[in-house]
Design an enzyme around this catalytic site. Structure first.
Site, PDB file in Angstrom:
ATOM      1  CB  CYS A  81      -0.898   0.003   1.227  1.00 36.96           C
ATOM      2  SG  CYS A  81      -2.159   1.275   1.182  1.00 36.96           S
ATOM      3  CD  GLU A 124      -3.149  -9.319   0.755  1.00 36.04           C
ATOM      4  OE1 GLU A 124      -3.151  -9.347   1.993  1.00 36.04           O
ATOM      5  OE2 GLU A 124      -2.110  -9.090   0.089  1.00 36.04           O
ATOM      6  NE  ARG A 171      -2.406 -11.187   7.500  1.00 40.40           N
ATOM      7  CZ  ARG A 171      -1.406 -10.710   8.237  1.00 40.40           C
ATOM      8  NH1 ARG A 171      -1.459 -10.811   9.555  1.00 40.40           N
ATOM      9  NH2 ARG A 171      -0.348 -10.140   7.682  1.00 40.40           N
ATOM     10  NE  ARG A 173      -3.406  -7.660   5.273  1.00 43.04           N
ATOM     11  CZ  ARG A 173      -3.302  -7.314   6.554  1.00 43.04           C
ATOM     12  NH1 ARG A 173      -4.358  -6.804   7.183  1.00 43.04           N
ATOM     13  NH2 ARG A 173      -2.155  -7.443   7.206  1.00 43.04           N
TER      14      ARG A 173
END
Length: 408
Positions: A81, A124, A171, A173
């Site tokens: 990112c 992802e 988690r 995502r």
């Protein structure tokens, strides 16, 4: 039917590959892993040890000529990112320049330069992508969507928390899928009511069922070129227009907030713990337990910055030790090492406090035991890998759903 050919970018230690290969429907024909900040390429070493060196690149992807990358049906990758802003250059006023170090533009380059680009994309990222940067919420994601549309793809996305679907780690995502306009899947999406695609019939909805209120679905158009989007998208707004579920096709976003629909067995942290003897190095010395308890406890205190400025600092308490009857907290890259930390996991077994072992961290991401074990790779580095990895079970379920949709 033959297996779908896959290019795996930013491969890490191979989470995407493991998940796709578990389905029996995919074959990785080329992979790439390069860590720019380290001399020794530890993740690539593990990848080659597990899957072999054939058709694996350990070079900076931005330096790899597109002709060296074989044609494939699917391109996958968990890319960093970063800041995706773009600008034109004087020498090439029609072209766009994204910072070469921003790896999204390496994906973009490969898709744009290939004579036969992959028909499908499976990518992802952290869910922050939907609302970054803070001064133009959602701009980065809008740039990505628009750039993929210009390359001929429709996109669907979902933010998925693995623990919501019975997996052992919390988690969260964002996963997004791209369908090239030459595919039956693109045409199917175009003909299908987008609401039903998002809530029932889409690849992601079939893999991970959701509940959602059709009346809250929002639509918006993403118009203009990438440079104008970069300059002005959502300027001055406090919230991103993108919800955790959405579709983008032919300039139009349809997005809504959904929640997981799952009532089967759920794994917990206790389910992944090793049975039997644990190496002594993972246990916390009794005299160090108060340091860990302090770091994980609630705080309201006055602190002094380096420049002498005093300020009030506060933070809430964390569960200490970690609960064994619930999914674990998210593994972060700093999970390894003995030093006390607010964010590392601590469990209590046999009336003693200890950290998690590399095998237990692998299990939280649904990797095979000792997948990252290799001579020259420290336990701290193995923990770092798992802090960077994705949950293999999520990839496997999406991969199975994608294959089914392609073939029906």
């Amino acid at each position: 039917m033959d297996k779908l050919r896959v290019i795996e970018l930013f491969a890490g230690v191979g989470g995407f590959r493991l998940g796709l290969e578990q389905t029996g429907h995919y074959k990785i024909v080329w992979s790439s892993q390069w860590e720019p900040s380290t001399k020794t390429q530890h993740a690539s070493m593990v990848y080659e040890a597990r899957f072999g060196p054939e058709n694996h690149s350990n070079s900076d992807i931005s330096e790899v000529p597109t002709p060296e990358i074989p044609d494939a049906d699917l391109l996958v990758g968990g890319f960093p990112c970063q800041d995706y802003s773009v600008a034109t250059t004087l020498q090439n006023s029609k072209g766009l320049i994204g910072n070469k170090g921003v790896l999204w533009w390496s994906i973009h380059r490969i898709l744009s330069e290939k004579k036969q680009p992959p028909k499908y994309l499976f990518l992802e990222n952290v869910d922050r992508l939907l609302k970054s940067p803070s001064n133009q919420r959602g701009r980065d994601f809008a740039i990505m969507l628009k750039s993929l549309e210009q390359l001929g793809y429709a996109v669907e996305w979902r933010v998925i928390n693995a623990a919501d679907y019975g997996m052992p780690q919390r988690r969260r995502r964002i996963f997004f899928l791209g369908y090239h306009k030459s595919t039956k899947l693109y045409k199917k999406l175009k003909k299908t009511d987008t609401k039903s695609w998002l809530l029932e019939n889409g690849v992601l909805a079939e893999a991970f069922p959701v509940q959602g209120d059709a009346s809250t679905i929002k639509t918006l158009d993403i118009m203009g070129d990438l440079v104008s989007l970069s300059d002005s998208f959502n300027k001055g707004q406090k919230l991103s227009p993108f919800e955790n579920t959405g579709v983008f096709i032919e300039g139009k976003v349809t997005t809504t907030k959904t929640s997981a629909s799952y009532d089967a067995v759920k794994m917990a942290l206790g389910d992944v713990l090793l049975k039997g003897a644990i190496p002594e190095e993972f246990f916390i010395a009794p005299e160090d337990v108060p340091k860990w308890a302090y770091l994980k406890g609630a705080k309201k205190e006055v602190r002094t910055a380096k420049n002498g400025f005093s300020y009030n600092y506060s933070e809430g308490a964390m569960v200490f030790p970690d609960a064994l009857d619930n999914a674990s907290r998210t593994i972060i890259t700093g999970e390894g090492g003995k030093s006390p930390s607010r964010f590392k996991h601590v469990v209590r077994t046999d009336n003693r406090f200890r950290r998690l072992t590399p095998i237990e961290l692998e299990r939280l991401n649904m990797f095979p035991d000792n997948h990252t074990r290799l001579e020259g790779i420290s336990d701290t580095k193995r923990a770092f890998f798992m802090g960077n990895a994705l949950v293999v079970g999520v990839v496997s379920k999406i991969g199975a759903s994608l294959h089914k949709k392609i073939n029906f």
